[in-house]
Motif scaffolding. Structure first.
Motif, PDB file in Angstrom:
ATOM      1  N   LYS A  96      15.842 -56.977  15.825  1.00  0.00           N
ATOM      2  CA  LYS A  96      16.023 -55.834  14.935  1.00  0.00           C
ATOM      3  C   LYS A  96      15.240 -55.949  13.643  1.00  0.00           C
ATOM      4  CE  LYS A  96      20.393 -54.132  16.716  1.00  0.00           C
ATOM      5  NZ  LYS A  96      21.748 -53.622  16.389  1.00  0.00           N
ATOM      6  N   TRP A  97      14.925 -57.159  13.212  1.00  0.00           N
ATOM      7  CA  TRP A  97      14.090 -57.273  12.023  1.00  0.00           C
ATOM      8  C   TRP A  97      12.766 -56.562  12.263  1.00  0.00           C
ATOM      9  CZ3 TRP A  97      14.181 -62.797   9.435  1.00  0.00           C
ATOM     10  CH2 TRP A  97      15.462 -63.023   8.899  1.00  0.00           C
ATOM     11  N   LYS A  98      12.168 -56.788  13.402  1.00  0.00           N
ATOM     12  CA  LYS A  98      10.882 -56.184  13.711  1.00  0.00           C
ATOM     13  C   LYS A  98      10.990 -54.670  13.765  1.00  0.00           C
ATOM     14  CE  LYS A  98       9.433 -56.472  17.930  1.00  0.00           C
ATOM     15  NZ  LYS A  98       8.889 -57.039  19.197  1.00  0.00           N
ATOM     16  N   ASN A  99      12.101 -54.179  14.264  1.00  0.00           N
ATOM     17  CA  ASN A  99      12.270 -52.725  14.383  1.00  0.00           C
ATOM     18  C   ASN A  99      12.375 -52.048  13.022  1.00  0.00           C
ATOM     19  OD1 ASN A  99      12.271 -53.092  17.133  1.00  0.00           O
ATOM     20  ND2 ASN A  99      14.506 -53.040  17.328  1.00  0.00           N
ATOM     21  N   ASN A 100      12.958 -52.740  12.059  1.00  0.00           N
ATOM     22  CA  ASN A 100      13.169 -52.144  10.739  1.00  0.00           C
ATOM     23  C   ASN A 100      12.162 -52.599   9.696  1.00  0.00           C
ATOM     24  OD1 ASN A 100      15.943 -50.630  10.923  1.00  0.00           O
ATOM     25  ND2 ASN A 100      16.242 -52.562  12.009  1.00  0.00           N
ATOM     26  N   PHE A 101      11.544 -53.741   9.948  1.00  0.00           N
ATOM     27  CA  PHE A 101      10.544 -54.284   9.024  1.00  0.00           C
ATOM     28  C   PHE A 101       9.310 -54.657   9.848  1.00  0.00           C
ATOM     29  CE2 PHE A 101      14.833 -55.380   7.633  1.00  0.00           C
ATOM     30  CZ  PHE A 101      14.878 -54.799   6.364  1.00  0.00           C
ATOM     31  N   PRO A 102       8.326 -53.765   9.946  1.00  0.00           N
ATOM     32  CA  PRO A 102       7.178 -53.953  10.857  1.00  0.00           C
ATOM     33  C   PRO A 102       6.474 -55.284  10.708  1.00  0.00           C
ATOM     34  CG  PRO A 102       7.184 -51.733   9.950  1.00  0.00           C
ATOM     35  CD  PRO A 102       8.255 -52.479   9.214  1.00  0.00           C
ATOM     36  N   ASN A 103       6.362 -55.807   9.478  1.00  0.00           N
ATOM     37  CA  ASN A 103       5.667 -57.083   9.302  1.00  0.00           C
ATOM     38  C   ASN A 103       6.335 -58.227  10.064  1.00  0.00           C
ATOM     39  OD1 ASN A 103       3.618 -56.144   7.672  1.00  0.00           O
ATOM     40  ND2 ASN A 103       4.681 -56.584   5.757  1.00  0.00           N
ATOM     41  N   CYS A 104       7.628 -58.104  10.331  1.00  0.00           N
ATOM     42  CA  CYS A 104       8.349 -59.168  11.029  1.00  0.00           C
ATOM     43  C   CYS A 104       7.912 -59.310  12.477  1.00  0.00           C
ATOM     44  CB  CYS A 104       9.857 -58.921  10.958  1.00  0.00           C
ATOM     45  SG  CYS A 104      10.536 -58.977   9.278  1.00  0.00           S
ATOM     46  N   GLY A 105       7.122 -58.373  12.961  1.00  0.00           N
ATOM     47  CA  GLY A 105       6.564 -58.464  14.308  1.00  0.00           C
ATOM     48  C   GLY A 105       5.095 -58.821  14.289  1.00  0.00           C
ATOM     49  N   GLY A 106       4.592 -59.337  13.165  1.00  0.00           N
ATOM     50  CA  GLY A 106       3.178 -59.659  13.020  1.00  0.00           C
ATOM     51  C   GLY A 106       2.770 -60.906  13.790  1.00  0.00           C
ATOM     52  N   GLN A 107       1.493 -61.227  13.692  1.00  0.00           N
ATOM     53  CA  GLN A 107       0.913 -62.322  14.469  1.00  0.00           C
ATOM     54  C   GLN A 107       0.927 -63.663  13.743  1.00  0.00           C
ATOM     55  OE1 GLN A 107      -0.396 -61.980  17.851  1.00  0.00           O
ATOM     56  NE2 GLN A 107       1.032 -60.310  17.470  1.00  0.00           N
ATOM     57  N   ARG A 108       1.284 -63.695  12.472  1.00  0.00           N
ATOM     58  CA  ARG A 108       1.337 -64.989  11.755  1.00  0.00           C
ATOM     59  C   ARG A 108       2.676 -65.132  11.036  1.00  0.00           C
ATOM     60  NH1 ARG A 108      -2.571 -64.997   6.448  1.00  0.00           N
ATOM     61  NH2 ARG A 108      -0.793 -66.140   5.588  1.00  0.00           N
ATOM     62  N   GLN A 109       3.723 -65.084  11.844  1.00  0.00           N
ATOM     63  CA  GLN A 109       5.078 -65.167  11.310  1.00  0.00           C
ATOM     64  C   GLN A 109       5.560 -66.615  11.186  1.00  0.00           C
ATOM     65  OE1 GLN A 109       7.472 -62.340  10.384  1.00  0.00           O
ATOM     66  NE2 GLN A 109       5.318 -61.943   9.931  1.00  0.00           N
ATOM     67  N   SER A 110       6.509 -66.791  10.292  1.00  0.00           N
ATOM     68  CA  SER A 110       7.130 -68.091  10.043  1.00  0.00           C
ATOM     69  C   SER A 110       8.645 -67.950  10.191  1.00  0.00           C
ATOM     70  CB  SER A 110       6.798 -68.568   8.628  1.00  0.00           C
ATOM     71  OG  SER A 110       5.414 -68.761   8.481  1.00  0.00           O
ATOM     72  N   PRO A 111       9.315 -69.050  10.524  1.00  0.00           N
ATOM     73  CA  PRO A 111       8.833 -70.425  10.702  1.00  0.00           C
ATOM     74  C   PRO A 111       8.252 -70.638  12.090  1.00  0.00           C
ATOM     75  CG  PRO A 111      11.173 -70.365  11.082  1.00  0.00           C
ATOM     76  CD  PRO A 111      10.788 -68.962  10.675  1.00  0.00           C
ATOM     77  N   ILE A 112       7.757 -71.856  12.327  1.00  0.00           N
ATOM     78  CA  ILE A 112       7.201 -72.201  13.632  1.00  0.00           C
ATOM     79  C   ILE A 112       7.699 -73.576  14.055  1.00  0.00           C
ATOM     80  CG2 ILE A 112       5.088 -70.833  13.304  1.00  0.00           C
ATOM     81  CD1 ILE A 112       3.659 -73.538  12.723  1.00  0.00           C
TER      82      ILE A 112
END
Length: 279
Positions: A38-54
């Motif tokens: 749901k983070w990605k659905n409401n905050f588009p950056n949370c579905g990006g290609q260089r997300q943290s943590p790893i």
């Protein structure tokens, strides 16, 4: 020691409308990062290609000779004993960080902690799948920016230092939590480096991450919160690496000596074992 922080975070997350996986429930309307992302659905950056943590896979890291020692200016004055007041989150911007392969000089903004429950997983980053009970993040921004918001528009605008904590065995009492006990050690520690993001919404992909390899000690007592149960499990799950390279300050030959020796002994064992069978 972290009870006041947990209460503060509970109020903050409720206001911002998002929550951690541990807080999500069918009755809760907060936007938690559960299996439905749901983070990605409401905050588009949370579905990006260089997300943290790893999760850092040590056999895949690459040595970068530019990852030298850090230069800490003013960190020796950061005496925060037990984090019992909320103002201790903010750091004076006179504190500077440079060196360590960073592209600029950075000034301090704030620090915060991520922790689990009863000494279980609490760190956000992991190393070869191993998690730790607590992780400290010290956040800096390029000195030319006036605020964190300004720095988030720069792909390397934020520099975050991450430290893992591990419970001492046998138990030892550590009365205070002092940044002055941590920072001097950091200049002697090996570390990993990668490009990532904030680990909370909006997950802005503007962070140069430094994850220190050696753990720091903490007592079991410091992970206990008293009789009233506070918020726990305040960490984001690891994200996909998506082709990013994780670098290390450790020279390649130091990384390979032990595995090479093990491989040599195994090969010799196999050879002599086969010869014995043939005879």
């Amino acid at each position: 020691i972290l009870y006041i922080i947990s209460v503060f975070l509970s109020l903050t997350l409720k206001v911002n409308g998002w929550c951690y996986r541990s807080q999500f429930s069918c009755q809760d309307t907060c936007r938690g990062e559960d299996k439905h992302s749901k983070w990605k659905n409401n905050f588009p950056n949370c579905g990006g290609q260089r997300q943290s943590p790893i999760n850092i896979i040590t056999r895949k890291v690459k040595h970068d000779p530019k990852l030298t020692s850090f230069i800490f200016d003013g960190h020796e004055n950061l005496v925060y004993h037990n984090l019992r007041t909320l103002s201790h989150f903010t750091l004076p911007q006179s504190v500077r960080l440079r060196g360590g392969g960073l592209p600029a000089t950075y000034k301090a903004v704030q620090f915060h902690l991520h922790w689990g429950e009863n000494g279980g997983q609490g760190s956000e980053h992991s190393v070869d799948g191993e998690c730790y009970p607590m992780e400290l993040h010290i956040v800096h921004i390029k000195e030319k920016y006036g605020s964190l918001g300004d720095a988030l528009n720069d792909s390397t605008g934020v520099a975050a230092l991450a430290f893992f904590f591990e419970v001492l065995i046998p138990f030892s009492e550590i009365e205070d939590f002092k940044l002055t006990d941590i920072i001097p050690q950091a200049n002697k520690l090996n570390y990993y480096r990668y490009l990532g993001s904030l680990t909370t919404p909006g997950c802005d992909q503007a962070v140069v991450w430094t994850v220190f390899q050696q753990t720091l000690p903490i007592s079991k007592k410091q992970l206990l919160f008293g009789t009233e149960k506070p918020m726990t499990g305040v960490f984001r799950p690891v994200q996909n690496l998506n082709g990013r390279v994780v670098y290390t300050s450790v020279p390649a030959h130091n990384l390979c000596v032990l595995p090479n020796l093990i491989t040599l002994f195994l090969c010799l064992f196999c050879v002599f074992g086969q010869q014995r069978c043939f005879h």
